[in-house]
Every structure is written in structure tokens, then in C-alpha cells.
Scaffold this motif. Structure first.
Motif, short mmCIF file in Angstrom:
data_model
loop_
_atom_site.label_atom_id
_atom_site.label_comp_id
_atom_site.label_asym_id
_atom_site.label_seq_id
_atom_site.Cartn_x
_atom_site.Cartn_y
_atom_site.Cartn_z
N ASN A 1 0.80 -1.26 0.24
CA ASN A 1 0.19 0.06 0.08
C ASN A 1 0.68 1.20 -0.08
O ASN A 1 0.33 2.46 0.23
N ALA A 2 2.10 1.18 -0.14
CA ALA A 2 2.96 2.32 -0.32
C ALA A 2 4.07 2.25 -0.91
O ALA A 2 4.93 0.97 -1.14
N ARG B 1 9.06 -0.50 2.69
CA ARG B 1 9.19 -2.14 2.32
C ARG B 1 8.82 -3.05 3.72
O ARG B 1 9.07 -2.53 4.81
N VAL B 2 8.42 -4.08 3.30
CA VAL B 2 8.22 -5.08 4.33
C VAL B 2 9.21 -5.96 4.32
O VAL B 2 9.55 -6.77 3.44
N CYS B 3 9.90 -6.21 5.49
CA CYS B 3 11.10 -6.99 5.70
C CYS B 3 10.60 -8.00 6.65
O CYS B 3 10.17 -7.92 7.90
N LYS B 4 11.31 -9.25 6.36
CA LYS B 4 11.32 -10.30 7.19
C LYS B 4 12.79 -10.41 7.75
O LYS B 4 13.82 -10.39 7.16
N VAL B 5 12.73 -10.34 9.04
CA VAL B 5 13.96 -10.16 9.82
C VAL B 5 14.18 -11.43 10.95
O VAL B 5 13.17 -11.70 11.56
N GLN C 1 8.05 -9.39 11.15
CA GLN C 1 8.09 -8.76 10.14
C GLN C 1 8.16 -7.33 10.68
O GLN C 1 7.53 -6.80 11.64
N VAL C 2 8.97 -6.63 9.92
CA VAL C 2 9.28 -5.04 9.96
C VAL C 2 8.94 -4.36 8.99
O VAL C 2 9.40 -4.49 7.77
N VAL C 3 7.97 -3.28 9.03
CA VAL C 3 8.01 -2.37 7.96
C VAL C 3 9.15 -1.06 7.99
O VAL C 3 9.15 -0.57 9.06
N CYS C 4 9.68 -0.83 6.88
CA CYS C 4 10.76 0.01 6.90
C CYS C 4 10.86 0.97 5.71
O CYS C 4 10.53 0.63 4.81
N ARG D 1 0.32 1.64 7.11
CA ARG D 1 -0.49 1.39 6.14
C ARG D 1 -1.17 -0.08 6.03
O ARG D 1 -1.02 -0.64 4.84
N GLY D 2 -1.58 -0.58 7.03
CA GLY D 2 -2.38 -1.84 6.95
C GLY D 2 -1.62 -2.99 7.11
O GLY D 2 -1.99 -4.30 7.20
#
Length: 802
Positions: free
Chosen positions: A58-59, A63-67, A75-78, A111-112
Motif C-alpha cells: 500500500n505504499a 518495504r516489508v522486511c522479514k528479519v 516482520q518489520v515495515v521500513c 499502512r495496514g
């Protein structure tokens, strides 16, 4: 004085914690002003491995990172543009406090999309100003490891030094103190001479005028050629940055490093920019020098400069010159290590307004034996980091002798310090501090080391032993009570303090005003002929002594009102002047209340201040001063002795016999108009000099409270009297009717009107009856009531109102 923990451990072998080191330093007299431990702020951050970094659904810029943390995958949004799969990053998990903002990180949705942590930038961790992307750690950084361990954060310790502790200007001196106290072992210092490979073609020239040789008693020089200058290695830059110094180049940084490491300032000149021999001389009057700080200085003939055959190269012991400074292209240097007169350095630094690390050290007096050792230490670092070859040392002058012996009896530690230390322990402590001890017989012969110029007396030796042992070992011994001086404060002074506290508790603010005022204001309170003029007033509008404290307080209230502060409550204890001669000055306690008794409030209306407010304040002062309010008589208005500045119908006096102790009432409206004050002002003034001294009690103990166990009885009486009769006369008459049983009398109602007749008024009083021996019967109460009516009728001509 700042240094890092790792720097300290270069000199001190210890496993002690940072807290233990800090506490021990303060106990040694090296007060720790602060400890900056970056590791504490990074405690919740770990190394994480980014497995995936996919575009946010949605942006565009997220980035949606798997850490992975090594134990779990989250899961971390960065939003960082450099986030990518495979990188090692810094992860903050929920509950971690972000240093830059101070906020606690929480799990949330961006963003959801749920974000279970945060990948951090340098700015967010306060490790730098970079916030364009997240921190990318080395590929070999262990996943899940604490960030503080990976980044090897180094705590910085700041110590406040007393001027006498010159030895503690270097990290090694601080390490020596800690080792002497038992907190580790002092590591040996490699001070072996560096073998020169050639004779220096540049000699030392001692050009100081006769009689001024002590301004630079020794100058040590050395040429080093074939070297390479450039940026310092990372470890050296990191240490200098940690303590607030700016890395310049490896050659300059070495001299900065040794100044902090050993407390020994040095300087390096670009050898290619020198002409002939180098050494100290006095500056010529008006000679100028462009210094390393970018400023040009005009020197005088009392200042020492380091000069070659052509010109001055630097201000001795304070700052080098720009023309002879080293650059990235420097291939040869001339190293200077000299001694300077602390007094001359301090005077020169003050004249030129230069503060430098070199000046800080030299004006306190560096180790007189350190010139050659400092040059050897610097040479070893230059050869290691820059390469090249060194000449033999060249010398000018000689180091002043520091040798001295102090006769010392170890038993004096007990007598002066209060702690019984064994002689062997005292000797071991002093030897660990570098002292040489000849303990063959008592007194010992103690020789302080060269770096301890502050130790010259046996008392200094006692202090060293006690300091290392710990001043907290001195037993707390109370002083004997016998022979203590009597209290310096007398009864009158104590009473004045109690009066001030009582008035403050009643809501008045203490003020201190001038003892004089303008003649125009003074004439409002007394005849102009009675004013006491000043021969030499400090101001034209402060030309007479005040006849009352009320005048100054009204002027203060007017100033407050002009600034929007209408409800003013002030008091002052100060003199009132009736003349110049002894006995024509009295100490007064005066106070005023202007405006309303309270501020505006939703719960009800407020009232203006009145004369009874001032009366209550005056009674409070007299009560504290030891006057029984029941023994006072009240005079009403100007006929009762109230001064002319009060309202004639709303003022009174408090008398003891024929002596007026206090006046109170509302200030006359004409007076208020002269001060530009609107509304009512109540005031009081108590003559503290007229209050009779308290009778000396026969015993020292306060009498016990004699409270009655029996029920009190309240009876109300309403008397019709002439309008001219004071309510106080009714109260006094009622109180005397039965002194043993009447405990309190008070007025609670006043009525004037047609129902009581013209020229009459009704005064209602409440009388409390209480016996100490038995419960009063109805018959006894009625008998006392009859006595009260009879006493009031006789004293005032009153009639009991039906």
C-alpha cells in the motif's frame, strides 16, 4: 579531564566495573563529574539479519522486511531506501526506548501491515547525523548479539581536578591512583630510549635573557625524517573524538594523544619550514604571530616564544604557529618537548586570552622530569604510525631538581587523620604512588616523585595515606558538649523571626524597602516640620527618613497595582524615624492588605479588605511577642489615638494600660488618592519597642495542658446598649463575671434599627462555660448567666434584649 574506559585500561589491569571505578575515583579526591556510557542507551538493540525486503502493498516508499534475530523471525515495515535482503541491521523490538526521541517503541500497523519492530538509523541511536538510511553492519556481525558488544561502545569518564593534582592531568596518573588504592595493577610503561640513527642537524638555541632562564629551563628536540603524514588510524581518531577533540592528522593527533595520556604537551614543526637552530627566547615588543587557531597575536617582551634563527614559530607552552605547522605533505618534523615557568604561562595566556590544553597543563606545572620521556614516547608513536627515522635527542638547558626529603613519623597518620594504619600499609601505599621511602628509622625519609610537586610537608604525606585508604574510614566522633558557645541569637531576634513566620502564614509577603522616601509622601503621614531630612540623599525623591513603614508599603502596593497586581499583601519589620537622636527611632512591624480578601471564585462573591483584617494581623504580632490579647484595650478612631492617615471611623488602637502598642484600620481615601491606589487598603503597625519584655518563667518547663474532661456549655446573650458603647466593653464585663468557669467569650451578631430604638444597638455574645471538676447543672448554669447579665449591665448600662 576526560578519558575512555579502554584508554584507562591501557594503563590499568583491572576487572572492576565502571561504577566501581567511578566511586573509587571520587573517594580518591578525583571527583567524577559525569559518565557517558553509550552502551546503556544501546542495551535494547540487537543485530538482525534481513532475509527478505519486499515492496509494501500500500505504499511505494516502504518495504516489508522479514528479519531474523537468531531465535525468531519477525516482520518489520521500513522506509529506508537502503533496506535490502542479506544485510545485517540494527533491530529495536517493542519496549525498547529510542535514544533520539525518548519514546518507547510499540508494535503497530503501518499502512495496514503489521510491524513488529524497527530497523534503526544512526540518528535514531544518536550515533551520528545520518538518517538517509538504516545502519548496515559488517557481514560478520553475529545475529542476535547486543549492539553494544558489536560496536564496542566505550564509556567516557569526566573527572574534575583540583589545581594541585597535576599528576592526574594524564590518564596514567589516574590509573596510578586507582592501582595504589587496590583497584587493579598499574601496567609498566615502555619509556626506554629510542635509538637515534643520526645526529640532528638542527640544534637547540637557548636565547633567553640573563635572569629569565627559569621561564624555559629545558628544551628537548629531535628531528624525524622520511615519514608520511595523513589521517590517524581509526582507534586514535575514536579516542580523540570520544573526549571532544578533533582529529587533524596523525602527527598532530599523536601530540594531542600524549597530552591526555601522560599530561605532557608536545609540539611538532614541519622541519622544511625552519631556519637554523630552534629554541626559546623572549618575544620582541610588538612582534606578531599567526597561531594555529587562525588568529594573529601581538606579543610583548615578557612572553616566551619558540623561535628559529629567522622568526617566532610558536607561543611557548601555549600554541604553535600556523606558518611552521605540519601538513599532509610533511615528510620531516622537528619534535619539541620543553619545560616552562607556570607563572609566565598563566600570565601570557591571560594577556592573549588563549585557552589550550598545553596552557592548562603548563600553568599548573608538568612533571619536571618528563621532557625527555615525553619526546621518547612521541618518537616511538611517530615511527610506528608514520615511519621514518629519528635523530639522537638534542638538549638545551637542564631539568630543575625535584629531589627533596620529608621527615615523616607514620604515627602522625593516627594523630592527624584519626585512622590507625599499620606502618607497613602506609609504606606500601606511598610506594605504589611512586614515593621513595627510607624506613630504617623513625622519622622516615620520604622522597616524593617528580610528578608530585604538591607534596612538600609531612601533613601532605598523611593526606596521601588517608586519601588512598579512604576518607570514609575516618570515624565519626561527636564533639564534647561542654564548652560549646551559647546560642548567638537572643530572645528578641528569635521573636522577630517568629513574627515574620506568623505574618507569612497569614498570607502576607515580606518586603524590604528603603528607610527613606520622598518628602511629598512623608508629609502625608506627619507634619512637614517633623520630617527628618537627609543631608546626602541617594536620590532627589528619597530625601527624608520615613515616619512610618506604612508609607513605603503603600508605595510598593501602588507599583504592584500599576502592573496589574491588585490584591497585594505586604509586611515589613524595620525602623521608623522621629528624629536624629537616640530614642527617636523605633522598630516597627507594619503590614497592608490591598484590594480584596480573596481572588475571584465561582463559589461566591468576595469581600473587600476591612479594618478587622488589620486588627487580626496586629493581634497575631502581639500574641507572638508575648502580649495576652485579653489584657489589651481597644481605642476607636482618631479619638482612640489612631494616626491621621487612617480612616477616622474605621480605625483603632490596641493599648496596654495607657501605652499604645499597635494601630490598625483602613487607610484614609485621601492618602490612597495621592498614591494612585483604587479600592480599600487595610493596614496595621505594631511598635515592637513598646512591648514589655516577657516575664522570666520560674521553671524551664512549659506547663502541661489542663484539659477539662467535662462537657462545655454555650449560652447566648443579646444586650441592648447605647450605640457609643464598644462591643469590647461587653466582652470584658462578661468575661469577669465568673473567671473560673467562663473559658471563652465572643461577639457573633450586631444589629442597629427601629426594633432597638434610636441611638441604640444590639450586641449578641456567645459565652462558653466549662468546669474542671464536674458537669455543670442547670441551676449552676442559670446562676452564672445571671452573674453575666449583672456584670454587663453594671459595666455598660446594657439591658438584656427580650
Amino acid at each position: 579531564m576526560k578519558f575512555t574506559l579502554s584508554w584507562l585500561k591501557d594503563h590499568l589491569e583491572t576487572d572492576a566495573s565502571l561504577d566501581d571505578i567511578s566511586m573509587r575515583l571520587t573517594a580518591l579526591g578525583l571527583e567524577v563529574e559525569g559518565v557517558d556510557d553509550p552502551g546503556k542507551a544501546l542495551a535494547g538493540f540487537i543485530v538482525a539479519h534481513v532475509i527478505e525486503a519486499e515492496k509494501h502493498p500500500n505504499a511505494d516508499r516502504l518495504r516489508v522486511c522479514k528479519v531474523t534475530t537468531g531465535t525468531e523471525t519477525i516482520q518489520v515495515v521500513c522506509g529506508a531506501p537502503n533496506a535490502h535482503a542479506g544485510m545485517k541491521a540494527v533491530l529495536a523490538r517493542p519496549g525498547t526506548v529510542i535514544p533520539a526521541s525518548g519514546e518507547t517503541l510499540k508494535k503497530g500497523a503501518i499502512r495496514g501491515v503489521e510491524s513488529q519492530g524497527m530497523l534503526c538509523s544512526s540518528r535514531e541511536l544518536k550515533l551520528g547525523d545520518d538518517h538517509d538510511g538504516i545502519i548496515e553492519l559488517a557481514a560478520d556481525a553475529p545475529v542476535g548479539a547486543p549492539l553494544a558488544e558489536v560496536m564496542k561502545s566505550d564509556p567516557v569518564i569526566e573527572v574534575a581536578l583540583t589545581p594541585n593534582r597535576v599528576d592526574a592531568l594524564g590518564v596514567r596518573g589516574i590509573a596510578r591512583d586507582l592501582a595504589a588504592s587496590g583497584l587493579g595493577k598499574l601496567k609498566p610503561l615502555d619509556d626506554s630510549p629510542v635509538k637515534g640513527t643520526f645526529d640532528s642537524p638542527r640544534k637547540v638555541a637557548m636565547r633567553l635573557a640573563a635572569g629569565r632562564e627559569q621561564d624555559c629551563p629545558q628544551f628537548v628536540g629531535r628531528m624525524i625524517r622520511g615519514l608520511r603524514n595523513g589521517p590517524s588510524p581509526a582507534w586514535l581518531q575514536d579516542r580523540l573524538k570520544a573526549i571532544g577533540l578533533r582529529p587533524v592528522s596523525v602527527l598532530v593527533d599523536i601530540t594531542q594523544y600524549i597530552t591526555i595520556d601522560l599530561g605532557r604537551p608536545l609540539h611538532v614543526f614541519d622541519d622544511a619550514k625552519l631556519n637554523g637552530a630552534v629554541g626559546p627566547r623572549l618575544a620582541a615588543a610588538g612582534e606578531t604571530l599567526a597561531a594555529l587557531n587562525g588568529k594573529s597575536y601581538t606579543l610583548d617582551a615578557d612572553m616566551v616564544v619558540i623561535a628559529d634563527d629567522a622568526t617566532a614559530l610558536g607561543i611557548g607552552g601555549i600554541m604553535g604557529g600556523e606558518p611552521s605547522s605540519v601538513t599532509d605533505g610533511t615528510t620531516g618534523v622537528y619534535l619539541e618537548s620543553a619545560l616552562f615557568n607556570p607563572l609566565n604561562i598563566a600570565a601570557t595566556g591571560r594577556k592573549l586570552q588563549i585557552n589550550s590544553d598545553a596552557r592548562y597543563c603548563f600553568e599548573r606545572g608538568v612533571d619536571p622530569a618528563s621532557a625527555a620521556a615525553g619526546a621518547e614516547r612521541a618518537t616511538r608513536m611517530i615511527l610506528k604510525l608514520c615511519g621514518g627515522e629519528a635523530s639522537h635527542l638534542v638538549f638545551g638547558g637542564a631539568a630543575p631538581s625535584h629531589a627533596r626529603q620529608i621527615a615523616f613519623d607514620p604515627a602522625r597518620v593516627k594523630r592527624l587523620g584519626g585512622v590507625d594504619l599499620p606502618s607497613a600499609e602506609i609504606k606500601a601505599v606511598l610506594e605504589r604512588l611512586g614515593f621513595a621511602i627510607n624506613a630504617v628509622s623513625v622519622p622516615w625519609q620520604v622522597s616524593p616523585p617528580s610528578w608530585r610537586a604538591d607534596v612538600n610537608l609531612w601533613q601532605d604525606v598523611v593526606e596521601e595515606a588517608m586519601r588512598v585508604k579512604g576518607f570514609d574510614h575516618i570515624p565519626a566522633t561527636p564533639l564534647p558538649r561542654a564548652g560549646l558557645p551559647k546560642p548567638a541569637i537572643n530572645h528578641r531576634q528569635r521573636t522577630l523571626g517568629q513574627i515574620k513566620r506568623a505574618l507569612a502564614a497569614r498570607g502576607l509577603n515580606e518586603t524590604v524597602t528603603w528607610s527613606f522616601l520622598a518628602r511629598g509622601h512623608g508629609a502625608l503621614f506627619t507634619d512637614a516640620a517633623k520630617l527628618v531630612p537627609l543631608d546626602n540623599p541617594i536620590s532627589a525623591d528619597l530625601d527624608v527618613l520615613r515616619p512610618t513603614t506604612i508609607a513605603n508599603l503603600l508605595a510598593a502596593a501602588a507599583r504592584n497595582a500599576a502592573r496589574g497586581l491588585d490584591n497585594t499583601t505586604l509586611f515589613e519589620i524595620g525602623p521608623r524615624f522621629d528624629g536624629y537622636k537616640p530614642g527617636e527611632q523605633a522598630l516597627m512591624a507594619g503590614g497592608i492588605r490591598a484590594g480584596h480578601s480573596t481572588d475571584r471564585h465561582w463559589s461566591g462573591s468576595r469581600r473587600a479588605v476591612d479594618a478587622l483584617d488589620a486588627k487580626a494581623d496586629a493581634l497575631a504580632v502581639l500574641t507572638i511577642a508575648g502580649v495576652n490579647p485579653a489584657s489589651l484595650q481597644i481605642g476607636s478612631g482618631s479619638q482612640g489615638g489612631a494616626p491621621v492617615w487612617y480612616h477616622p471611623g474605621r480605625a483603632g488602637t490596641l493599648k496596654l494600660g495607657n501605652q499604645v502598642l499597635a494601630t490598625f484600620g483602613l487607610i484614609h481615601p485621601a492618602i490612597l488618592a495621592k498614591f494612585d491606589i483604587n479600592g480599600q487598603v487595610s493596614a496595621f503597625e505594631v511598635d515592637l519597642d513598646r512591648i514589655p519584655p516577657a516575664k522570666k518563667a520560674k521553671g524551664t518547663a512549659r506547663p502541661l495542658l489542663k484539659a477539662s474532661p467535662y462537657q462545655p456549655v454555650d449560652r447566648d446573650f443579646a444586650f441592648v446598649v447605647d450605640a457609643t458603647v464598644a462591643a469590647d466593653a461587653i466582652v470584658r464585663a462578661a468575661r469577669t463575671a465568673e473567671r473560673d468557669l467562663i473559658t471563652d467569650v465572643g461577639v457573633f451578631d450586631l444589629y442597629e434599627g427601629a426594633n432597638v430604638g434610636v441611638g441604640k444597638k444590639s450586641v449578641a455574645i456567645s459565652v462558653r462555660l466549662q468546669s474542671q471538676t464536674a458537669t455543670l447543672t442547670d441551676a449552676e448554669i442559670e446562676a452564672i448567666a445571671a452573674k453575666i447579665v449583672a456584670a454587663v449591665t453594671k459595666a455598660t448600662g446594657a439591658a438584656l434584649r427580650s
